[in-house]
Design a protein around this motif. Structure first.
Motif, short mmCIF file in Angstrom:
data_model
loop_
_atom_site.label_atom_id
_atom_site.label_comp_id
_atom_site.label_asym_id
_atom_site.label_seq_id
_atom_site.Cartn_x
_atom_site.Cartn_y
_atom_site.Cartn_z
N SER A 1 40.22 84.34 28.81
CA SER A 1 39.52 85.14 29.21
C SER A 1 39.17 83.68 30.73
O SER A 1 39.41 84.27 31.62
CB SER A 1 37.84 84.22 28.82
OG SER A 1 37.21 84.21 29.48
N ASN A 2 39.70 82.56 30.02
CA ASN A 2 40.60 81.59 30.88
C ASN A 2 41.01 81.36 31.77
O ASN A 2 41.01 80.88 33.26
CB ASN A 2 40.82 80.02 29.92
CG ASN A 2 39.50 79.86 28.77
OD1 ASN A 2 38.22 79.99 29.36
ND2 ASN A 2 39.75 79.32 28.08
N TYR A 3 42.15 82.76 31.32
CA TYR A 3 43.05 82.55 32.53
C TYR A 3 42.92 83.34 33.91
O TYR A 3 42.68 83.53 34.63
CB TYR A 3 44.63 83.92 32.39
CG TYR A 3 45.49 84.44 32.64
CD1 TYR A 3 46.19 83.35 33.26
CD2 TYR A 3 45.28 85.41 33.58
CE1 TYR A 3 47.09 83.92 34.12
CE2 TYR A 3 46.56 85.48 34.21
CZ TYR A 3 47.08 84.86 34.36
OH TYR A 3 47.79 85.31 35.62
N TYR A 4 41.74 84.18 33.27
CA TYR A 4 40.64 85.80 34.67
C TYR A 4 40.34 84.50 35.60
O TYR A 4 39.70 84.88 36.59
CB TYR A 4 40.31 86.38 34.02
CG TYR A 4 41.19 87.61 33.91
CD1 TYR A 4 41.96 88.20 34.57
CD2 TYR A 4 41.40 87.81 32.22
CE1 TYR A 4 43.16 89.15 34.12
CE2 TYR A 4 42.05 88.98 32.33
CZ TYR A 4 43.13 89.96 33.23
OH TYR A 4 43.66 90.69 33.12
N TYR A 5 39.12 83.74 34.68
CA TYR A 5 38.56 82.92 35.24
C TYR A 5 38.97 82.20 36.27
O TYR A 5 38.60 81.35 37.41
CB TYR A 5 37.60 81.83 34.50
CG TYR A 5 36.54 82.28 33.79
CD1 TYR A 5 35.24 82.47 34.98
CD2 TYR A 5 36.55 82.74 32.16
CE1 TYR A 5 34.18 83.32 33.95
CE2 TYR A 5 34.92 83.24 32.23
CZ TYR A 5 33.77 84.11 33.28
OH TYR A 5 33.16 84.17 31.87
N ASP A 6 40.18 81.25 36.04
CA ASP A 6 41.11 80.48 36.76
C ASP A 6 41.89 81.39 38.17
O ASP A 6 41.56 80.79 39.19
CB ASP A 6 42.19 80.20 36.04
CG ASP A 6 42.75 78.63 35.13
OD1 ASP A 6 40.83 78.18 35.75
OD2 ASP A 6 42.81 78.53 33.89
N LEU A 7 42.00 82.40 37.62
CA LEU A 7 42.33 82.92 39.26
C LEU A 7 41.27 83.86 39.89
O LEU A 7 41.64 84.38 40.44
CB LEU A 7 42.99 84.49 38.59
CG LEU A 7 44.16 84.42 37.35
CD1 LEU A 7 44.86 85.76 37.55
CD2 LEU A 7 45.45 84.57 38.31
#
Length: 170
Positions: A28-34
């Protein structure tokens, strides 16, 4: 009383479900960062589901007079290299969790623990749905991920997901 091997596997599953929640929070955090907030939302909700699964296993153990053994939860060590790769890792992880559920079911079956088998029936069905959904996300990304407009639509679709607690009665 439950068979000691079944109890050991159920306790292990509690911790593996909490790990799954950590893993999906990492996704989830990875996608938010993207900037893919819909994907981030989808995996944040997935993490909530995994936490609830752990709680269901804990409650089942407690309901059967067994001790719950919580262990340290490992930090996810999966390398997140691309939006598509994360989805593929999600599918692989769901397949792994399915194998864990099947192993517990097999152990319960071998000692004719019908109560545990009945409890696990919901998880067997749930894992079938989880694998199908994860596979569908991979396929959709393969179809639409390279087109910005389509990716935006897919992200919007995933952003509309809302959390629903499991309805399993234990």
């Amino acid at each position: 009383m439950l068979d000691s091997k079944v109890v050991e596997l159920l306790n292990s599953q509690v911790n593996k479900e909490f790990y799954s929640a950590y893993l999906y929070l990492d996704f989830s955090n990875y996608y938010y960062d993207l900037g893919l907030e819909g994907f981030g939302n989808w995996y944040r909700i997935q993490a909530q589901e995994e936490r609830d699964h752990a709680m269901l296993f804990m409650q089942y153990l407690l309901n059967n007079g067994e001790k719950v053994n919580l262990e340290a939860i490992e930090k996810p060590s999966v390398e997140l290299t691309s939006a598509k790769a994360v989805l593929a890792k999600g599918l692989i992880h769901e397949q792994y969790v399915t194998s864990l559920i099947h192993a517990i079911y097999d152990a319960a079956y071998s000692v004719k623990d019908f109560r545990t088998m009945q409890f696990l029936d919901w998880f067997v069905k749930e894992q079938g749905e989880e694998e199908s959904t994860a596979d569908g996300l991979v396929r959709k990304f393969e179809l639409f991920g390279d087109d910005p407009k389509s990716l935006y639509m897919l992200d919007s679709e995933l952003g509309a997901r809302v959390y629903t607690a499991p309805s399993l009665v234990i």
